[in-house]
Design an enzyme around this catalytic site. Sequence first.
Site, PDB file in Angstrom:
ATOM      1  N   LYS A 187      -0.901  -9.337   3.446  1.00  0.00           N
ATOM      2  CA  LYS A 187      -0.066  -8.793   4.531  1.00  0.00           C
ATOM      3  C   LYS A 187      -0.919  -7.824   5.368  1.00  0.00           C
ATOM      4  CE  LYS A 187       3.557  -5.864   3.688  1.00  0.00           C
ATOM      5  NZ  LYS A 187       3.186  -4.607   4.372  1.00  0.00           N
ATOM      6  N   GLU A 206      -0.853  -5.275   8.961  1.00  0.00           N
ATOM      7  CA  GLU A 206       0.006  -4.559   9.908  1.00  0.00           C
ATOM      8  C   GLU A 206      -0.639  -4.558  11.293  1.00  0.00           C
ATOM      9  OE1 GLU A 206       0.888  -0.618   8.510  1.00  0.00           O
ATOM     10  OE2 GLU A 206       1.373  -1.327   6.503  1.00  0.00           O
ATOM     11  N   ASP A 225      -0.842  -6.194   0.128  1.00  0.00           N
ATOM     12  CA  ASP A 225      -1.204  -5.508   1.369  1.00  0.00           C
ATOM     13  C   ASP A 225      -2.708  -5.373   1.495  1.00  0.00           C
ATOM     14  OD1 ASP A 225       0.848  -4.803   3.083  1.00  0.00           O
ATOM     15  OD2 ASP A 225       1.438  -3.062   1.893  1.00  0.00           O
ATOM     16  N   ASP A 265       0.844  -1.203   0.000  1.00  0.00           N
ATOM     17  CA  ASP A 265       0.000   0.000   0.000  1.00  0.00           C
ATOM     18  C   ASP A 265       0.882   1.256   0.000  1.00  0.00           C
ATOM     19  OD1 ASP A 265       0.839  -0.197   2.608  1.00  0.00           O
ATOM     20  OD2 ASP A 265      -1.156  -0.094   3.520  1.00  0.00           O
ATOM     21  N   SER A 266       2.197   1.042  -0.038  1.00  0.00           N
ATOM     22  CA  SER A 266       3.125   2.155  -0.304  1.00  0.00           C
ATOM     23  C   SER A 266       2.785   2.822  -1.635  1.00  0.00           C
ATOM     24  CB  SER A 266       4.574   1.656  -0.336  1.00  0.00           C
ATOM     25  OG  SER A 266       4.698   0.545  -1.211  1.00  0.00           O
ATOM     26  N   GLU A 312       9.808  -3.989   9.876  1.00  0.00           N
ATOM     27  CA  GLU A 312      10.230  -2.734   9.245  1.00  0.00           C
ATOM     28  C   GLU A 312      10.842  -1.814  10.295  1.00  0.00           C
ATOM     29  OE1 GLU A 312       7.348  -0.922   6.673  1.00  0.00           O
ATOM     30  OE2 GLU A 312       8.466   0.953   6.525  1.00  0.00           O
TER      31      GLU A 312
HETATM   32  O1  KIV Z   1       3.695  -1.040   1.507  1.00  0.00           O
HETATM   33  C1  KIV Z   1       4.845  -1.465   1.354  1.00  0.00           C
HETATM   34  O2  KIV Z   1       5.475  -1.318   0.309  1.00  0.00           O
HETATM   35  C2  KIV Z   1       5.456  -2.149   2.480  1.00  0.00           C
HETATM   36  C3  KIV Z   1       6.945  -2.294   2.457  1.00  0.00           C
HETATM   37  C4  KIV Z   1       7.576  -1.007   2.792  1.00  0.00           C
HETATM   38  C5  KIV Z   1       7.402  -3.391   3.330  1.00  0.00           C
HETATM   39  O3  KIV Z   1       4.780  -2.536   3.398  1.00  0.00           O
END
Ligand code: KIV
Length: 264
Positions: free
Chosen positions: A111, A113, A83, A44-45, A180
């Site tokens: 993934k 968080e 994500d 989600d970056s 991270e």
């Molecule tokens: O969203 C993302 O790209 C991430 C990485 C920074 C691990 O979670």
Amino acid sequence: MAVTINTLREYKQKGEAFSALTSYDSTFAQIVSEAGVDVILIGDSLGMVLQGHDSTLPVTMDQMVYHVSSVVKGNRGSLIMADMPFMTYGTVDAALENAAELMRAGAHMVKLEGTAWMKDTIHALSERGVPVCAHLGLTPQFVNKFGGYKVQGRDEKHAELMIEHACELVAAGADVILLECVPAPLAARITQAVQAPVIGIGAGADTDGQVLVVHDMLGITTGRKPRFVKNFLAESDSVQGAIEAYVNAVRNRTFPAEEHTFKA
Ligand code: KIV
């Protein structure tokens, strides 16, 4: 041969480091997987890297599904991790519904968080056939609670708590842990403590795998360069070459080096 969760487990057993990179579209996914990157993360970056937001919070499920479907078309055998965006797994029911959408779009793993509160969610997903990566440490969806993007687990109390959470989440069914921005000695302790493969970003050289945002490692990110990033394109004459150099550097454990690492 396609990379699966078993491949990552074998790497851990053999002590061989594996690589991961973000991709958000088909072209990058093809280049990244053909270069031998084991895991493609649709992070989600993308909210910051592609959309220009100052955090990952505005990213929606529809956007993630769109990017996952694009990456799937370019992928040539990497494991695809997607994500779950902010607040799309706040309840177990929401997590099941939204994870199913990402898996239908072609993700192999989702993934999430968070910390111990995710145990029931991870258990429910895992029991229903959804592999899960639990992201600990600097979890960007918590930026407003952290008061900024800060290294986590610096004091012994928080370090112990992170080890406990990693163990609990793996016991609940997490297949992979992602750390991270945590001090390297703590990341090494967590990697030893859990059976699941551990991927690090800003977590030192002793995790089982490494991940970076592809734009960062190609030096095309605007703004301040985080300490843990190396620009591989600076030493290469093509994007393909830079990504292959990253894969080799992770494999040989020459990346991350001391200067990319938080000591405490
Ligand atoms: O969203 C993302 O790209 C991430 C990485 C920074 C691990 O979670």
